[in-house]
Write a protein that holds these residues in place. Structure first.
Motif, PDB file in Angstrom:
ATOM      1  N   GLY A 191     -15.230 -61.753 -50.346  1.00 50.69           N
ATOM      2  CA  GLY A 191     -15.452 -60.494 -49.719  1.00 50.69           C
ATOM      3  C   GLY A 191     -15.132 -59.045 -50.757  1.00 50.69           C
ATOM      4  O   GLY A 191     -15.420 -57.902 -50.348  1.00 50.69           O
ATOM      5  N   GLU A 192     -14.730 -59.598 -51.891  1.00 49.67           N
ATOM      6  CA  GLU A 192     -14.705 -58.494 -52.859  1.00 49.67           C
ATOM      7  C   GLU A 192     -16.211 -58.217 -53.481  1.00 49.67           C
ATOM      8  O   GLU A 192     -16.781 -59.015 -53.620  1.00 49.67           O
ATOM      9  N   PRO A 193     -16.289 -56.858 -54.070  1.00 44.38           N
ATOM     10  CA  PRO A 193     -17.559 -56.512 -55.033  1.00 44.38           C
ATOM     11  C   PRO A 193     -17.717 -57.763 -56.014  1.00 44.38           C
ATOM     12  O   PRO A 193     -16.600 -58.314 -56.565  1.00 44.38           O
ATOM     13  N   PRO A 194     -18.922 -57.853 -56.375  1.00 37.01           N
ATOM     14  CA  PRO A 194     -19.168 -59.021 -57.480  1.00 37.01           C
ATOM     15  C   PRO A 194     -18.447 -58.540 -58.849  1.00 37.01           C
ATOM     16  O   PRO A 194     -18.211 -57.435 -59.069  1.00 37.01           O
ATOM     17  N   LEU A 195     -17.894 -59.572 -59.471  1.00 36.69           N
ATOM     18  CA  LEU A 195     -17.029 -59.507 -60.665  1.00 36.69           C
ATOM     19  C   LEU A 195     -17.770 -58.760 -61.678  1.00 36.69           C
ATOM     20  O   LEU A 195     -17.509 -57.927 -62.757  1.00 36.69           O
ATOM     21  N   ARG A 196     -19.030 -59.056 -61.739  1.00 38.09           N
ATOM     22  CA  ARG A 196     -20.043 -58.626 -63.016  1.00 38.09           C
ATOM     23  C   ARG A 196     -21.235 -58.759 -62.668  1.00 38.09           C
ATOM     24  O   ARG A 196     -21.710 -59.866 -61.939  1.00 38.09           O
ATOM     25  N   ALA A 197     -22.257 -58.126 -62.926  1.00 39.74           N
ATOM     26  CA  ALA A 197     -23.711 -58.225 -62.709  1.00 39.74           C
ATOM     27  C   ALA A 197     -24.568 -59.211 -63.681  1.00 39.74           C
ATOM     28  O   ALA A 197     -25.393 -59.663 -63.137  1.00 39.74           O
ATOM     29  N   GLY A 234     -19.823 -63.818 -59.387  1.00 38.96           N
ATOM     30  CA  GLY A 234     -19.873 -63.587 -60.696  1.00 38.96           C
ATOM     31  C   GLY A 234     -18.472 -63.845 -61.474  1.00 38.96           C
ATOM     32  O   GLY A 234     -18.561 -63.803 -62.653  1.00 38.96           O
ATOM     33  N   ALA A 235     -17.480 -64.505 -60.914  1.00 43.46           N
ATOM     34  CA  ALA A 235     -16.535 -64.869 -61.545  1.00 43.46           C
ATOM     35  C   ALA A 235     -16.679 -66.304 -62.077  1.00 43.46           C
ATOM     36  O   ALA A 235     -17.245 -67.301 -61.882  1.00 43.46           O
ATOM     37  N   ARG A 236     -15.911 -66.320 -63.483  1.00 46.96           N
ATOM     38  CA  ARG A 236     -16.093 -67.565 -64.023  1.00 46.96           C
ATOM     39  C   ARG A 236     -14.741 -68.467 -63.631  1.00 46.96           C
ATOM     40  O   ARG A 236     -13.680 -68.019 -63.892  1.00 46.96           O
ATOM     41  N   ILE A 261     -17.355 -73.053 -63.813  1.00 47.47           N
ATOM     42  CA  ILE A 261     -18.709 -72.656 -63.263  1.00 47.47           C
ATOM     43  C   ILE A 261     -18.559 -71.046 -63.090  1.00 47.47           C
ATOM     44  O   ILE A 261     -17.556 -70.390 -63.141  1.00 47.47           O
ATOM     45  N   ASP A 262     -19.827 -70.440 -62.771  1.00 46.31           N
ATOM     46  CA  ASP A 262     -20.168 -69.080 -62.406  1.00 46.31           C
ATOM     47  C   ASP A 262     -20.320 -69.007 -61.114  1.00 46.31           C
ATOM     48  O   ASP A 262     -21.312 -69.510 -60.598  1.00 46.31           O
TER      49      ASP A 262
END
Length: 435
Positions: A292-298, A206-208, A264-265
Protein backbone atom coordinates in the motif's frame (compact mmCIF):
# COMPACT_ATOMS: atom_id res chain seq x y z
CA UNK A 1 -7.71 -13.21 1.37
CA UNK A 2 -5.70 -16.11 -0.04
CA UNK A 3 -5.57 -17.21 -3.64
CA UNK A 4 -7.50 -20.47 -4.18
CA UNK A 5 -6.71 -22.90 -6.99
CA UNK A 6 -9.55 -24.79 -8.66
CA UNK A 7 -7.19 -27.28 -10.28
CA UNK A 8 -3.75 -28.60 -9.44
CA UNK A 9 -1.16 -27.04 -11.69
CA UNK A 10 0.83 -29.34 -13.93
CA UNK A 11 3.79 -27.00 -14.27
CA UNK A 12 6.20 -29.50 -12.74
CA UNK A 13 6.03 -33.30 -12.75
CA UNK A 14 7.55 -35.53 -10.08
CA UNK A 15 10.41 -36.48 -12.40
CA UNK A 16 11.00 -32.80 -13.12
CA UNK A 17 11.10 -32.03 -9.40
CA UNK A 18 13.64 -34.76 -8.66
CA UNK A 19 15.62 -34.82 -11.88
CA UNK A 20 15.75 -31.03 -12.04
CA UNK A 21 17.20 -30.89 -8.54
CA UNK A 22 19.77 -33.56 -9.29
CA UNK A 23 20.88 -31.67 -12.42
CA UNK A 24 20.67 -28.24 -10.77
CA UNK A 25 21.29 -28.59 -7.55
CA UNK A 26 34.30 -33.36 14.88
CA UNK A 27 33.56 -30.02 12.80
CA UNK A 28 34.69 -28.28 9.70
CA UNK A 29 36.03 -24.94 10.95
CA UNK A 30 36.88 -22.53 8.13
CA UNK A 31 39.42 -19.98 9.25
CA UNK A 32 37.90 -17.20 11.35
CA UNK A 33 39.08 -13.63 11.68
CA UNK A 34 41.52 -13.23 14.60
CA UNK A 35 39.17 -10.82 16.41
CA UNK A 36 36.04 -12.94 16.04
CA UNK A 37 33.35 -11.81 18.46
CA UNK A 38 32.30 -14.33 21.08
CA UNK A 39 28.77 -14.51 22.43
CA UNK A 40 26.47 -16.85 24.32
CA UNK A 41 23.25 -18.27 22.88
CA UNK A 42 20.82 -20.51 24.75
CA UNK A 43 18.33 -22.67 22.88
CA UNK A 44 15.51 -24.58 24.52
CA UNK A 45 13.94 -27.74 23.14
CA UNK A 46 10.36 -27.64 24.39
CA UNK A 47 6.76 -28.60 23.68
CA UNK A 48 4.83 -25.99 21.72
CA UNK A 49 1.64 -25.82 19.67
CA UNK A 50 0.85 -24.59 16.18
CA UNK A 51 -2.50 -23.80 14.57
CA UNK A 52 -2.70 -26.00 11.48
CA UNK A 53 -6.40 -25.99 10.60
CA UNK A 54 -9.48 -23.94 11.38
CA UNK A 55 -12.10 -25.35 13.71
CA UNK A 56 -9.60 -27.55 15.55
CA UNK A 57 -7.36 -26.74 18.52
CA UNK A 58 -3.65 -26.07 17.90
CA UNK A 59 -1.61 -29.24 17.46
CA UNK A 60 1.16 -30.16 19.92
CA UNK A 61 4.62 -30.04 18.35
CA UNK A 62 8.18 -29.85 19.64
CA UNK A 63 10.23 -26.77 18.88
CA UNK A 64 13.70 -25.30 19.21
CA UNK A 65 13.27 -21.86 20.76
CA UNK A 66 15.98 -19.22 20.78
CA UNK A 67 14.10 -16.00 21.48
CA UNK A 68 12.97 -15.44 17.87
CA UNK A 69 11.96 -17.49 14.85
CA UNK A 70 15.34 -16.76 13.17
CA UNK A 71 18.79 -16.95 14.77
CA UNK A 72 20.65 -14.08 13.09
CA UNK A 73 24.42 -13.75 13.40
CA UNK A 74 27.34 -11.80 11.99
CA UNK A 75 29.86 -13.71 9.93
CA UNK A 76 32.78 -14.73 12.10
CA UNK A 77 30.80 -14.88 15.34
CA UNK A 78 31.87 -17.60 17.78
CA UNK A 79 29.14 -18.95 20.02
CA UNK A 80 28.98 -20.68 23.33
CA UNK A 81 25.82 -22.53 22.39
CA UNK A 82 23.78 -24.06 25.21
CA UNK A 83 20.92 -26.49 24.61
CA UNK A 84 18.39 -27.12 27.38
CA UNK A 85 16.35 -30.25 26.67
CA UNK A 86 12.75 -29.90 27.82
CA UNK A 87 11.58 -32.88 25.75
CA UNK A 88 10.81 -36.44 26.79
CA UNK A 89 13.48 -37.89 24.45
CA UNK A 90 17.25 -37.33 24.12
CA UNK A 91 18.21 -34.35 21.97
CA UNK A 92 21.17 -34.03 19.59
CA UNK A 93 21.71 -30.73 17.81
CA UNK A 94 22.48 -30.80 14.07
CA UNK A 95 23.27 -27.71 12.03
CA UNK A 96 23.51 -26.53 8.45
CA UNK A 97 25.32 -23.26 7.90
CA UNK A 98 26.82 -23.25 11.41
CA UNK A 99 29.97 -25.17 12.33
CA UNK A 100 29.36 -27.18 15.49
CA UNK A 101 30.44 -30.46 17.04
CA UNK A 102 29.30 -33.55 15.14
CA UNK A 103 26.17 -34.94 16.84
CA UNK A 104 26.46 -38.51 18.22
CA UNK A 105 30.19 -38.51 17.38
CA UNK A 106 31.72 -35.54 19.21
CA UNK A 107 28.60 -33.94 20.66
CA UNK A 108 26.69 -36.26 23.02
CA UNK A 109 22.92 -36.23 23.18
CA UNK A 110 21.28 -34.49 26.13
CA UNK A 111 18.79 -36.64 28.01
CA UNK A 112 15.36 -35.37 29.05
CA UNK A 113 15.87 -32.45 31.44
CA UNK A 114 19.59 -32.30 30.57
CA UNK A 115 21.66 -29.60 28.95
CA UNK A 116 25.04 -29.14 27.30
CA UNK A 117 27.18 -26.28 26.03
CA UNK A 118 29.29 -26.53 22.90
CA UNK A 119 31.32 -24.05 20.88
CA UNK A 120 29.93 -23.20 17.45
CA UNK A 121 31.01 -20.80 14.74
CA UNK A 122 29.29 -18.70 12.11
CA UNK A 123 32.33 -19.09 9.91
CA UNK A 124 30.57 -18.52 6.58
CA UNK A 125 27.72 -16.26 5.53
CA UNK A 126 24.48 -17.76 4.29
CA UNK A 127 21.14 -19.33 5.13
CA UNK A 128 21.16 -22.28 7.50
CA UNK A 129 19.12 -24.43 9.82
CA UNK A 130 19.34 -25.96 13.29
CA UNK A 131 17.23 -28.95 14.29
CA UNK A 132 16.84 -31.85 16.71
CA UNK A 133 15.43 -34.35 14.22
CA UNK A 134 18.25 -36.90 14.37
CA UNK A 135 16.51 -38.64 17.28
CA UNK A 136 12.96 -37.59 16.43
CA UNK A 137 11.65 -40.48 14.31
CA UNK A 138 8.52 -42.00 15.82
CA UNK A 139 8.43 -39.47 18.67
CA UNK A 140 5.26 -38.21 20.34
CA UNK A 141 5.26 -35.06 18.18
CA UNK A 142 7.08 -33.72 15.11
CA UNK A 143 10.07 -31.44 15.73
CA UNK A 144 10.26 -27.98 14.15
CA UNK A 145 13.62 -26.54 13.01
CA UNK A 146 15.08 -23.08 13.66
CA UNK A 147 16.28 -20.93 10.75
CA UNK A 148 19.75 -19.35 10.83
CA UNK A 149 20.94 -16.30 8.89
CA UNK A 150 24.63 -15.41 8.90
CA UNK A 151 25.01 -11.98 7.32
CA UNK A 152 27.63 -11.24 4.69
CA UNK A 153 30.51 -8.89 5.43
CA UNK A 154 30.39 -6.38 3.83
CA UNK A 155 26.60 -6.43 3.93
CA UNK A 156 24.62 -7.27 0.81
CA UNK A 157 22.07 -4.58 -0.02
CA UNK A 158 18.42 -5.53 -0.49
CA UNK A 159 15.30 -3.55 0.38
CA UNK A 160 13.86 -6.55 2.23
CA UNK A 161 15.43 -9.77 3.48
CA UNK A 162 12.85 -12.44 4.33
CA UNK A 163 13.14 -16.04 5.56
CA UNK A 164 10.59 -18.36 3.92
CA UNK A 165 10.69 -21.52 6.06
CA UNK A 166 8.38 -24.23 4.66
CA UNK A 167 7.28 -27.12 6.89
CA UNK A 168 4.95 -30.07 6.40
CA UNK A 169 2.64 -31.68 8.94
CA UNK A 170 0.52 -34.82 8.86
CA UNK A 171 -2.66 -34.45 10.92
CA UNK A 172 -4.79 -37.25 12.30
CA UNK A 173 -8.57 -36.85 12.40
CA UNK A 174 -8.38 -35.33 15.88
CA UNK A 175 -5.92 -32.66 14.66
CA UNK A 176 -2.84 -34.23 16.27
CA UNK A 177 0.36 -33.98 14.20
CA UNK A 178 2.20 -37.25 13.47
CA UNK A 179 5.98 -37.46 13.80
CA UNK A 180 7.99 -38.83 10.83
CA UNK A 181 9.07 -42.44 10.88
CA UNK A 182 5.50 -43.52 11.68
CA UNK A 183 2.60 -44.55 9.46
CA UNK A 184 0.63 -41.50 8.30
CA UNK A 185 -1.26 -42.87 5.28
CA UNK A 186 -4.66 -41.56 6.39
CA UNK A 187 -3.37 -38.25 7.74
CA UNK A 188 -4.14 -34.86 6.23
CA UNK A 189 -1.16 -33.05 4.70
CA UNK A 190 -0.65 -29.40 5.74
CA UNK A 191 2.13 -27.01 4.70
CA UNK A 192 3.08 -23.89 6.64
CA UNK A 193 5.31 -20.90 5.95
CA UNK A 194 7.08 -19.48 9.01
CA UNK A 195 4.59 -21.39 11.16
CA UNK A 196 1.46 -20.02 9.43
CA UNK A 197 -0.97 -21.54 6.95
CA UNK A 198 -1.01 -19.54 3.69
CA UNK A 199 0.31 -16.21 5.01
CA UNK A 200 0.57 -12.95 3.07
CA UNK A 201 3.92 -11.17 2.76
CA UNK A 202 3.32 -7.48 2.04
CA UNK A 203 6.05 -5.89 -0.10
CA UNK A 204 6.52 -2.50 -1.67
CA UNK A 205 6.27 -2.25 -5.46
CA UNK A 206 9.72 -1.80 -7.00
CA UNK A 207 11.48 -3.28 -3.96
CA UNK A 208 14.36 -5.69 -4.41
CA UNK A 209 13.67 -8.58 -2.07
CA UNK A 210 15.91 -11.40 -0.91
CA UNK A 211 13.79 -14.48 -0.23
CA UNK A 212 15.55 -17.22 1.69
CA UNK A 213 13.59 -20.38 0.80
CA UNK A 214 14.19 -23.20 3.31
CA UNK A 215 12.76 -26.69 2.99
CA UNK A 216 11.97 -27.52 6.60
CA UNK A 217 9.86 -30.52 5.56
CA UNK A 218 10.52 -33.86 7.22
CA UNK A 219 11.06 -35.99 4.10
CA UNK A 220 9.64 -34.28 1.00
CA UNK A 221 11.52 -32.88 -1.98
CA UNK A 222 9.59 -29.79 -3.06
CA UNK A 223 9.59 -27.19 -5.80
CA UNK A 224 8.55 -23.59 -5.05
CA UNK A 225 7.42 -21.06 -7.63
CA UNK A 226 6.13 -17.49 -7.43
CA UNK A 227 3.33 -17.46 -10.00
CA UNK A 228 3.12 -14.57 -12.47
CA UNK A 229 6.61 -13.32 -11.59
CA UNK A 230 8.85 -12.66 -14.58
CA UNK A 231 12.18 -13.50 -12.96
CA UNK A 232 13.54 -15.10 -9.80
CA UNK A 233 17.33 -14.94 -9.71
CA UNK A 234 19.11 -17.67 -7.74
CA UNK A 235 21.96 -16.20 -5.68
CA UNK A 236 22.88 -18.96 -3.21
CA UNK A 237 22.19 -22.67 -2.70
CA UNK A 238 22.58 -24.53 0.60
CA UNK A 239 24.07 -21.42 2.18
CA UNK A 240 26.86 -20.93 -0.37
CA UNK A 241 27.03 -18.21 -3.07
CA UNK A 242 26.26 -19.38 -6.61
CA UNK A 243 26.94 -17.84 -9.98
CA UNK A 244 23.62 -15.94 -10.32
CA UNK A 245 21.13 -17.51 -12.72
CA UNK A 246 17.42 -17.32 -13.43
CA UNK A 247 15.42 -20.13 -11.84
CA UNK A 248 14.32 -22.58 -14.52
CA UNK A 249 10.61 -22.06 -15.22
CA UNK A 250 10.67 -19.74 -12.22
CA UNK A 251 10.88 -22.68 -9.79
CA UNK A 252 13.51 -23.70 -7.24
CA UNK A 253 13.77 -27.32 -6.12
CA UNK A 254 14.67 -28.11 -2.53
CA UNK A 255 15.45 -31.43 -0.81
CA UNK A 256 14.70 -31.73 2.92
CA UNK A 257 16.94 -29.22 4.67
CA UNK A 258 17.85 -27.52 1.37
CA UNK A 259 18.04 -23.74 1.08
CA UNK A 260 17.97 -21.43 -1.92
CA UNK A 261 18.27 -17.63 -1.79
CA UNK A 262 16.58 -15.76 -4.65
CA UNK A 263 16.40 -12.06 -5.46
CA UNK A 264 13.19 -10.69 -6.95
CA UNK A 265 12.00 -7.23 -7.92
CA UNK A 266 8.43 -6.80 -6.67
CA UNK A 267 6.11 -5.84 -9.54
CA UNK A 268 3.28 -3.34 -9.26
CA UNK A 269 0.78 -6.05 -10.15
CA UNK A 270 -0.15 -8.28 -7.20
CA UNK A 271 -1.03 -10.49 -5.39
CA UNK A 272 1.40 -13.17 -6.55
CA UNK A 273 0.57 -16.71 -5.36
CA UNK A 274 3.49 -18.75 -4.03
CA UNK A 275 2.98 -22.34 -5.21
CA UNK A 276 4.48 -25.55 -3.89
CA UNK A 277 4.74 -28.79 -5.85
CA UNK A 278 5.70 -32.01 -4.04
CA UNK A 279 5.70 -34.31 -7.08
CA UNK A 280 2.02 -35.13 -6.67
CA UNK A 281 0.10 -31.87 -6.35
CA UNK A 282 0.59 -28.14 -6.69
CA UNK A 283 -0.95 -25.95 -4.04
CA UNK A 284 -0.75 -22.34 -2.83
CA UNK A 285 1.23 -21.88 0.38
CA UNK A 286 1.18 -18.08 0.59
CA UNK A 287 1.05 -14.84 -1.37
CA UNK A 288 3.21 -11.82 -2.08
CA UNK A 289 0.99 -8.75 -1.78
CA UNK A 290 1.49 -5.00 -2.12
CA UNK A 291 2.06 -3.03 1.07
CA UNK A 292 0.00 0.00 0.00
CA UNK A 293 3.03 2.31 0.13
CA UNK A 294 4.13 4.20 -3.00
CA UNK A 295 6.46 2.30 -5.36
CA UNK A 296 10.02 2.35 -4.09
CA UNK A 297 11.53 3.18 -7.47
CA UNK A 298 10.27 3.88 -10.97
CA UNK A 299 13.18 2.30 -12.86
CA UNK A 300 14.13 -1.35 -12.26
CA UNK A 301 17.53 -2.03 -10.75
CA UNK A 302 20.22 -3.77 -12.83
CA UNK A 303 20.73 -7.51 -12.17
CA UNK A 304 22.41 -8.09 -8.79
CA UNK A 305 26.10 -8.89 -8.53
CA UNK A 306 27.16 -12.25 -7.15
CA UNK A 307 27.26 -12.59 -3.39
CA UNK A 308 30.67 -12.29 -1.70
CA UNK A 309 32.77 -15.44 -1.80
CA UNK A 310 32.69 -17.66 1.29
CA UNK A 311 36.27 -18.92 1.14
CA UNK A 312 35.59 -22.18 -0.67
CA UNK A 313 38.19 -23.27 -3.27
CA UNK A 314 37.81 -22.17 -6.88
CA UNK A 315 39.24 -25.44 -8.16
CA UNK A 316 39.34 -29.05 -7.00
CA UNK A 317 42.14 -31.49 -7.83
CA UNK A 318 40.08 -34.37 -9.19
CA UNK A 319 43.08 -36.23 -10.65
CA UNK A 320 44.65 -36.90 -7.26
CA UNK A 321 41.43 -37.21 -5.31
CA UNK A 322 40.64 -39.83 -2.72
CA UNK A 323 37.73 -41.81 -4.17
CA UNK A 324 35.07 -43.88 -2.45
CA UNK A 325 31.82 -45.59 -3.44
CA UNK A 326 28.88 -45.24 -1.06
CA UNK A 327 25.77 -47.32 -1.66
CA UNK A 328 22.53 -45.81 -0.38
CA UNK A 329 21.08 -49.27 0.21
CA UNK A 330 20.77 -49.47 3.97
CA UNK A 331 23.22 -52.37 4.26
CA UNK A 332 25.89 -50.60 6.32
CA UNK A 333 23.60 -47.89 7.68
CA UNK A 334 22.05 -47.64 11.13
CA UNK A 335 19.15 -45.71 12.57
CA UNK A 336 20.27 -42.96 15.00
CA UNK A 337 19.19 -44.93 18.08
CA UNK A 338 21.33 -47.89 16.92
CA UNK A 339 24.21 -45.83 15.56
CA UNK A 340 27.64 -46.99 16.75
CA UNK A 341 30.68 -44.80 16.07
CA UNK A 342 32.90 -47.86 16.58
CA UNK A 343 31.74 -49.21 13.22
CA UNK A 344 34.10 -48.75 10.29
CA UNK A 345 33.88 -45.30 8.65
CA UNK A 346 32.40 -44.99 5.17
CA UNK A 347 35.71 -43.48 4.02
CA UNK A 348 38.79 -41.73 5.36
CA UNK A 349 40.92 -38.91 3.95
CA UNK A 350 43.60 -36.47 5.01
CA UNK A 351 42.77 -32.80 5.59
CA UNK A 352 43.48 -30.74 2.48
CA UNK A 353 42.84 -33.62 0.05
CA UNK A 354 40.10 -33.59 -2.55
CA UNK A 355 37.53 -36.34 -2.03
CA UNK A 356 35.25 -37.75 -4.74
CA UNK A 357 32.28 -39.84 -3.64
CA UNK A 358 30.10 -41.93 -5.93
CA UNK A 359 26.67 -42.00 -4.30
CA UNK A 360 24.61 -44.89 -5.67
CA UNK A 361 20.94 -45.15 -4.80
CA UNK A 362 20.36 -48.89 -5.00
CA UNK A 363 16.87 -48.75 -3.49
CA UNK A 364 13.49 -48.58 -5.20
CA UNK A 365 12.69 -45.14 -3.75
CA UNK A 366 14.00 -41.61 -4.21
CA UNK A 367 16.61 -41.11 -1.50
CA UNK A 368 18.20 -38.00 -0.01
CA UNK A 369 21.84 -37.87 1.13
CA UNK A 370 23.14 -35.15 3.44
CA UNK A 371 26.86 -34.73 4.08
CA UNK A 372 27.62 -33.08 7.42
CA UNK A 373 30.58 -30.73 7.68
CA UNK A 374 31.52 -30.32 4.01
CA UNK A 375 29.92 -28.34 1.18
CA UNK A 376 30.41 -30.26 -2.07
CA UNK A 377 30.28 -29.83 -5.83
CA UNK A 378 28.02 -31.93 -8.03
CA UNK A 379 30.25 -33.35 -10.75
CA UNK A 380 29.47 -33.63 -14.42
CA UNK A 381 28.95 -37.12 -15.84
CA UNK A 382 32.54 -37.54 -17.01
CA UNK A 383 34.15 -35.99 -13.91
CA UNK A 384 35.50 -33.25 -16.18
CA UNK A 385 33.82 -30.36 -14.36
CA UNK A 386 31.15 -29.41 -11.88
CA UNK A 387 28.02 -27.36 -11.49
CA UNK A 388 28.56 -23.66 -10.61
CA UNK A 389 27.28 -23.93 -7.05
CA UNK A 390 27.88 -25.82 -3.80
CA UNK A 391 25.50 -28.20 -2.03
CA UNK A 392 25.27 -30.08 1.24
CA UNK A 393 22.26 -32.26 0.35
CA UNK A 394 21.39 -34.24 -2.77
CA UNK A 395 18.29 -36.17 -3.88
CA UNK A 396 18.83 -39.26 -6.04
CA UNK A 397 16.12 -41.12 -7.90
CA UNK A 398 15.87 -44.90 -7.64
CA UNK A 399 18.83 -46.54 -9.40
CA UNK A 400 20.65 -43.24 -9.91
CA UNK A 401 24.36 -42.63 -9.21
CA UNK A 402 25.79 -39.14 -8.73
CA UNK A 403 29.38 -38.08 -8.05
CA UNK A 404 30.26 -35.29 -5.68
CA UNK A 405 33.58 -33.69 -4.73
CA UNK A 406 34.89 -31.54 -1.90
CA UNK A 407 38.15 -30.44 -0.35
CA UNK A 408 38.51 -31.82 3.15
CA UNK A 409 38.94 -28.76 5.33
CA UNK A 410 39.73 -29.95 8.83
CA UNK A 411 40.37 -33.09 10.82
CA UNK A 412 37.39 -34.64 12.55
CA UNK A 413 34.57 -37.17 12.39
CA UNK A 414 31.33 -36.33 10.56
CA UNK A 415 27.96 -37.90 9.86
CA UNK A 416 26.35 -38.85 6.56
CA UNK A 417 22.54 -39.03 6.58
CA UNK A 418 20.36 -40.97 4.17
CA UNK A 419 16.58 -41.33 4.01
CA UNK A 420 13.90 -42.15 1.49
CA UNK A 421 11.39 -39.44 0.65
CA UNK A 422 8.48 -41.22 2.34
CA UNK A 423 7.02 -40.10 5.66
CA UNK A 424 7.47 -43.47 7.40
CA UNK A 425 11.00 -44.08 6.05
CA UNK A 426 13.71 -44.23 8.72
CA UNK A 427 16.58 -41.78 8.94
CA UNK A 428 19.87 -43.70 8.51
CA UNK A 429 23.44 -42.80 9.45
CA UNK A 430 27.04 -43.59 8.64
CA UNK A 431 30.16 -41.61 9.45
CA UNK A 432 33.43 -40.60 7.84
CA UNK A 433 36.77 -39.34 9.08
CA UNK A 434 39.15 -36.58 8.02
CA UNK A 435 42.55 -37.15 9.62
Amino acid sequence: MFCRMTQASEWLSRRAVLGGFAAACAVSWPRLAPAAERTSVTLEARPESVALSSGRPPSPVWGLAGGSRVLRLARGAVLDLTLANGLSIPAALAGRGLALAAPLLVQPAAGPGGRFTITAAAARAGTGLLDLRLLGDGAAAPIRPLAIVVDESPAVTADRDEVFLIEDFRLKSDGTAVAPGADARDAELIYTVNGEVQPDLALRAGARVRLRFINGCQRAVIAVKIAELEAARVMAIDGQPAEPFLARNGAVVLPPGGRTDVFIDMPAKAPLPVLLHDGRDARPIGRLTLSGEPPLRATPLPPPAALPANGLPDKLDLRNAVRADIALDGADWRTPVKFDARAAPAFQAKAGRTVVLALANKTAATTVAHLHGQPFRLLDRLDDGWKPYWLDTLALEAGQTQRIAFQAEAAGRFLIESMATEWAAPRLLRWYEIG
